[in-house]
Design a protein around this motif. Structure first.
Motif, PDB file in Angstrom:
ATOM      1  N   VAL A 162      11.384 -10.691   2.263  1.00 47.29           N
ATOM      2  CA  VAL A 162      10.078 -11.197   1.831  1.00 47.29           C
ATOM      3  C   VAL A 162       8.981 -10.173   2.122  1.00 47.29           C
ATOM      4  CG1 VAL A 162       8.335 -12.999   2.223  1.00 47.29           C
ATOM      5  CG2 VAL A 162      10.753 -13.613   2.031  1.00 47.29           C
ATOM      6  N   ILE A 163       9.043  -9.581   3.301  1.00 49.69           N
ATOM      7  CA  ILE A 163       8.051  -8.553   3.677  1.00 49.69           C
ATOM      8  C   ILE A 163       8.085  -7.410   2.663  1.00 49.69           C
ATOM      9  CG2 ILE A 163       7.678  -6.687   5.361  1.00 49.69           C
ATOM     10  CD1 ILE A 163       6.469  -9.121   6.354  1.00 49.69           C
ATOM     11  N   ALA A 164       9.309  -6.940   2.360  1.00 49.99           N
ATOM     12  CA  ALA A 164       9.438  -5.823   1.412  1.00 49.99           C
ATOM     13  C   ALA A 164       8.955  -6.246   0.030  1.00 49.99           C
ATOM     14  CB  ALA A 164      10.890  -5.365   1.362  1.00 49.99           C
TER      15      ALA A 164
ATOM     16  N   VAL B 279      10.364   2.652  -5.173  1.00 50.97           N
ATOM     17  CA  VAL B 279       8.996   2.386  -4.722  1.00 50.97           C
ATOM     18  C   VAL B 279       8.423   3.674  -4.139  1.00 50.97           C
ATOM     19  CG1 VAL B 279       9.263  -0.075  -4.285  1.00 50.97           C
ATOM     20  CG2 VAL B 279       9.861   1.543  -2.494  1.00 50.97           C
ATOM     21  N   LEU B 280       7.119   3.820  -4.297  1.00 44.41           N
ATOM     22  CA  LEU B 280       6.473   5.022  -3.785  1.00 44.41           C
ATOM     23  C   LEU B 280       5.902   4.744  -2.399  1.00 44.41           C
ATOM     24  CD1 LEU B 280       4.617   6.523  -6.875  1.00 44.41           C
ATOM     25  CD2 LEU B 280       6.600   7.454  -5.676  1.00 44.41           C
ATOM     26  N   LEU B 281       6.299   5.599  -1.481  1.00 44.66           N
ATOM     27  CA  LEU B 281       5.865   5.447  -0.096  1.00 44.66           C
ATOM     28  C   LEU B 281       5.382   6.796   0.398  1.00 44.66           C
ATOM     29  CD1 LEU B 281       9.124   3.578   0.907  1.00 44.66           C
ATOM     30  CD2 LEU B 281       6.887   2.484   0.743  1.00 44.66           C
TER      31      LEU B 281
ATOM     32  N   PHE C 114       8.309  -0.134   7.898  1.00 44.67           N
ATOM     33  CA  PHE C 114       9.252   0.429   6.922  1.00 44.67           C
ATOM     34  C   PHE C 114       9.691   1.833   7.328  1.00 44.67           C
ATOM     35  CE2 PHE C 114       6.674  -2.278   3.864  1.00 44.67           C
ATOM     36  CZ  PHE C 114       7.605  -3.292   3.855  1.00 44.67           C
ATOM     37  N   PHE C 115      10.949   2.133   7.034  1.00 47.04           N
ATOM     38  CA  PHE C 115      11.502   3.443   7.332  1.00 47.04           C
ATOM     39  C   PHE C 115      12.338   3.919   6.150  1.00 47.04           C
ATOM     40  CE2 PHE C 115      10.702   1.348  11.302  1.00 47.04           C
ATOM     41  CZ  PHE C 115      10.249   2.335  12.156  1.00 47.04           C
ATOM     42  N   VAL C 116      12.451   5.236   6.053  1.00 42.93           N
ATOM     43  CA  VAL C 116      13.402   5.828   5.103  1.00 42.93           C
ATOM     44  C   VAL C 116      14.246   6.823   5.895  1.00 42.93           C
ATOM     45  CG1 VAL C 116      11.967   5.535   3.055  1.00 42.93           C
ATOM     46  CG2 VAL C 116      11.764   7.627   4.416  1.00 42.93           C
ATOM     47  N   PRO C 117      15.464   7.119   5.428  1.00 44.99           N
ATOM     48  CA  PRO C 117      16.313   8.060   6.159  1.00 44.99           C
ATOM     49  C   PRO C 117      15.652   9.440   6.235  1.00 44.99           C
ATOM     50  CG  PRO C 117      17.589   6.824   4.556  1.00 44.99           C
ATOM     51  CD  PRO C 117      16.153   6.517   4.285  1.00 44.99           C
TER      52      PRO C 117
ATOM     53  N   PHE D  39      15.504   8.185  11.115  1.00 42.47           N
ATOM     54  CA  PHE D  39      14.558   7.656  10.133  1.00 42.47           C
ATOM     55  C   PHE D  39      13.153   8.221  10.318  1.00 42.47           C
ATOM     56  CE2 PHE D  39      17.932   4.647  10.897  1.00 42.47           C
ATOM     57  CZ  PHE D  39      18.332   4.316   9.621  1.00 42.47           C
ATOM     58  N   ASP D  40      12.412   8.179   9.224  1.00 42.49           N
ATOM     59  CA  ASP D  40      10.981   8.480   9.257  1.00 42.49           C
ATOM     60  C   ASP D  40      10.245   7.200   8.873  1.00 42.49           C
ATOM     61  OD1 ASP D  40      11.421  11.217   9.773  1.00 42.49           O
ATOM     62  OD2 ASP D  40      11.748  11.580   7.629  1.00 42.49           O
ATOM     63  N   GLU D  41       9.216   6.905   9.631  1.00 39.56           N
ATOM     64  CA  GLU D  41       8.446   5.703   9.285  1.00 39.56           C
ATOM     65  C   GLU D  41       7.580   5.994   8.063  1.00 39.56           C
ATOM     66  OE1 GLU D  41       6.200   3.925  12.443  1.00 39.56           O
ATOM     67  OE2 GLU D  41       5.510   2.291  11.140  1.00 39.56           O
ATOM     68  N   VAL D  42       7.505   5.033   7.172  1.00 41.12           N
ATOM     69  CA  VAL D  42       6.709   5.193   5.960  1.00 41.12           C
ATOM     70  C   VAL D  42       5.753   4.008   5.807  1.00 41.12           C
ATOM     71  CG1 VAL D  42       8.337   6.612   4.635  1.00 41.12           C
ATOM     72  CG2 VAL D  42       8.570   4.112   4.627  1.00 41.12           C
ATOM     73  N   VAL D  43       4.731   4.246   5.030  1.00 37.16           N
ATOM     74  CA  VAL D  43       3.794   3.162   4.712  1.00 37.16           C
ATOM     75  C   VAL D  43       3.666   3.075   3.190  1.00 37.16           C
ATOM     76  CG1 VAL D  43       2.475   3.234   6.854  1.00 37.16           C
ATOM     77  CG2 VAL D  43       1.865   4.750   4.977  1.00 37.16           C
ATOM     78  N   GLU D  44       3.307   1.916   2.713  1.00 37.80           N
ATOM     79  CA  GLU D  44       3.210   1.734   1.274  1.00 37.80           C
ATOM     80  C   GLU D  44       1.975   2.435   0.714  1.00 37.80           C
ATOM     81  OE1 GLU D  44       3.150  -0.517   3.676  1.00 37.80           O
ATOM     82  OE2 GLU D  44       2.185  -2.394   3.069  1.00 37.80           O
ATOM     83  N   GLY D  45       2.012   2.718  -0.548  1.00 34.61           N
ATOM     84  CA  GLY D  45       0.872   3.350  -1.196  1.00 34.61           C
ATOM     85  C   GLY D  45       0.952   4.860  -1.120  1.00 34.61           C
ATOM     86  N   VAL D  46       0.326   5.521  -2.070  1.00 39.30           N
ATOM     87  CA  VAL D  46       0.339   6.987  -2.067  1.00 39.30           C
ATOM     88  C   VAL D  46      -1.106   7.497  -2.178  1.00 39.30           C
ATOM     89  CG1 VAL D  46       2.630   7.357  -2.952  1.00 39.30           C
ATOM     90  CG2 VAL D  46       0.768   6.923  -4.553  1.00 39.30           C
TER      91      VAL D  46
END
Lengths: 223, 324
Positions: B214-216, B252-254, B276-279, B317-324
């Motif tokens: 739901v968060i995603a 999705v763009l982060l 949120f994280f991405v590898p 992982f690297d932490e990411v945030v939404e939006g660019v």
């Protein structure tokens, strides 16, 4: 120095004494603790035991020790926390599953919710007052150098009185020719107990109470 | 008139005092009860959850509309305990050691809860290890630390209050006649760790894959297309802080939190706190650690060693945030 600071040891040391009779349970005395400005500062959220004096255990009884240790300094400096219980019954407190081994526990500092913490658990056989020459126990945390300017903390543990006191409970002037019961009221000491009742020097009972015929002459009863 | 009105005023004042005292007592009672608190997203995910799942993920939902739990799978190398046993040991751990951690749990959770009334949530999750079987010759604690865990949620009333990580290798942990965990000594460790479940937004919330979905969905505007998996990042991240791996139905763009680098991701990893994280670009095939050897003194320095990372899933992982 940095290398040394990456490692530290926690010892949970419990020695048995008999010096604290009548002392109301209170926070165990902090003997020394690390300077809050120390970059390798450790914070004990809960030390074992929290309150002193600590009661002695019974034969065959097991006790537990626990502590959460926070690394408030530079994160990731410490890898391991170690717990160890000593008692006066032996050099080490035998652990629950293998009495030949000391009660030891290793845990790792890990990141939980952004905090660096280690959770120590020790399960050990209780001390029963075997060697009364130690006057206190210690709970310690230090790194390998244990230098006074390194992260360290120590509390002093005192133990409840192990001295046994027995009082006979029953009538001092019983009626002649009646069956009368006297019992032993015990304070202090460590269970299990053995009882010996002597009437005029003769062993008459090994139970916790004695019931005897009073007769018509005075006699001396001791427990 | 004044003298007639006077008793009424006294009565009114008295009634007013009684009323306020009663209200105050009720308020104190209300705030001090360990009432069931529902996670804010727990309340909403059940209503909105179905909007954010698609494909295989949607088809895998059970009768209650939830994902299946993670179970032990693959080659584990050693005997492990069952999930049921993990639940029993979690309760025994609380009974045995709760007195030492009660204050910490209350601080983490936000309030004290009754340890005696805790019960095991039936959704016990299995968290696979990222590592090979730990090499012999070291204190047994390390095998557990670097091995798989069960994550057991303990519930007070209807509210999840405590997450306990129970090593799947805890075959040597017993339960005594008082129902308390009996932990072997001799250099053991790693059997349990715990953290109070918070109900504050952004905190260490309940371990809910549905919540992560739901968060995603809300923040990234994408739906989850496969059943989420639990992933444990490399040591020293605790097993209590795993990530939910979500495969999304579109890119999705982060941007990375550190450095602000733009990333297009089809797969995101969500923490219990909703981050949120991405590898990371580079995934290590092994890790340097330090461990105490069995043949060394207990208070000696640990020895360096290298253990292989065998996880098919990312571990860094690297932490990411939404939006660019």
């Amino acid at each position: 120095m940095k290398v040394y600071a990456r490692y530290f040891v926690i010892l949970v040391v419990a020695f048995v004494v008999s010096a604290c009779d009548g002392v109301t349970p209170n926070k165990c005395q902090v003997v020394k603790s690390s300077d809050r400005s120390n970059p390798y500062d450790l914070d004990f959220a809960m030390m074992f035991p929290a309150n002193c004096p600590v009661p002695l255990g019974s034969v065959g009884e097991y006790k537990r020790a626990g502590a959460t240790v926070y690394d408030r300094g530079q994160q990731g400096d410490f890898f391991d926390a170690r717990g160890e219980v000593y008692t006066s019954d032996g050099m080490f407190a035998p652990n629950a599953l293998d009495p030949r081994l000391p009660a030891r526990h290793v845990t790792r500092f890990q990141s939980v919710g952004g905090q660096w913490q280690a959770e120590l658990l020790v399960h050990y056989q209780a001390a029963t007052g075997g060697n009364p020459w130690h006057d206190s126990g210690r709970f310690r945390a230090f790194n390998t150098t244990d230098r006074s300017d390194d992260a360290h903390a120590e509390i002093r543990i005192t133990y409840s009185d192990a001295d046994l006191r027995v009082a006979t409970v029953g009538p001092i002037n019983p009626h002649r020719n009646t069956l009368t019961t006297w019992s032993a009221a015990i304070s202090g000491g460590v269970a299990p107990f053995e009882y010996r009742w002597h009437r005029d020097g003769t062993l008459v009972s090994t139970a916790s109470s004695y019931t005897g015929h009073v007769g018509t002459t005075d006699f001396l009863l001791s427990a | 008139m004044e003298s007639l009105a006077h008793p009424h005023r006294i009565l009114r004042q008295h009634f007013s005092r009684v009323f306020y005292v009663t209200m105050l007592l009720l308020f104190i009672l209300f705030v001090s009860c360990d009432r069931a608190v529902t996670h804010p997203v727990e309340q909403s995910y059940t209503q909105e959850f179905s909007m954010y799942v698609t494909g295989e993920a949607a088809q895998s939902l059970d009768e209650a509309g939830r994902f299946p739990v993670m179970t032990a799978s693959g080659s584990l190398g050693s005997a492990i305990i069952s999930e049921r046993r993990a639940g029993e040991l979690a309760v025994a751990y609380v009974r045995g050691f709760g007195e030492f951690f009660r204050e910490r749990w209350a601080r983490e959770h936000g309030r004290y809860f009754d340890l005696e009334s805790l019960r095991v949530d039936h959704r016990i999750q299995f968290l696979p290890t990222a590592y090979e079987e730990f090499p012999a010759g070291y204190m047994p604690a390390y095998r557990k630390f670097f091995g798989p865990y069960y994550l057991v949620t303990l519930v007070s009333g209807s509210s999840p209050v405590l997450l306990v990580a129970v090593s799947a290798y805890s075959t040597d942990v017993g339960i005594d006649k008082f129902g308390k965990a009996a932990i072997p000594g001799g250099g053991n460790g790693g059997e349990f760790s715990s953290y109070g479940i918070t109900h504050s937004p952004g905190g260490m919330g309940p371990l809910l894959s549905e919540w992560a979905v739901v968060i995603a969905g809300k923040r990234l505007g994408a739906r989850t297309s496969r059943v989420p998996e639990l992933v444990r990042p490399l040591d020293p991240v605790s097993p209590l802080d795993p990530l939910w791996r979500l495969e999304l139905d579109r890119d999705v763009l982060l941007k990375t939190k550190m450095g602000g680098k733009q990333v297009a991701a089809r797969e995101v990893f969500v923490s219990r706190g909703g981050r949120f994280f991405v590898p990371s670009e580079s995934q290590p095939p092994y890790q340097h650690i330090q461990a105490i050897r069995l043949d060394s003194d207990f208070d000696e320095s640990p020895s360096p060693l290298v253990i292989r990372v065998v996880s098919p899933a990312p571990v860094m992982f690297d932490e990411v945030v939404e939006g660019v």
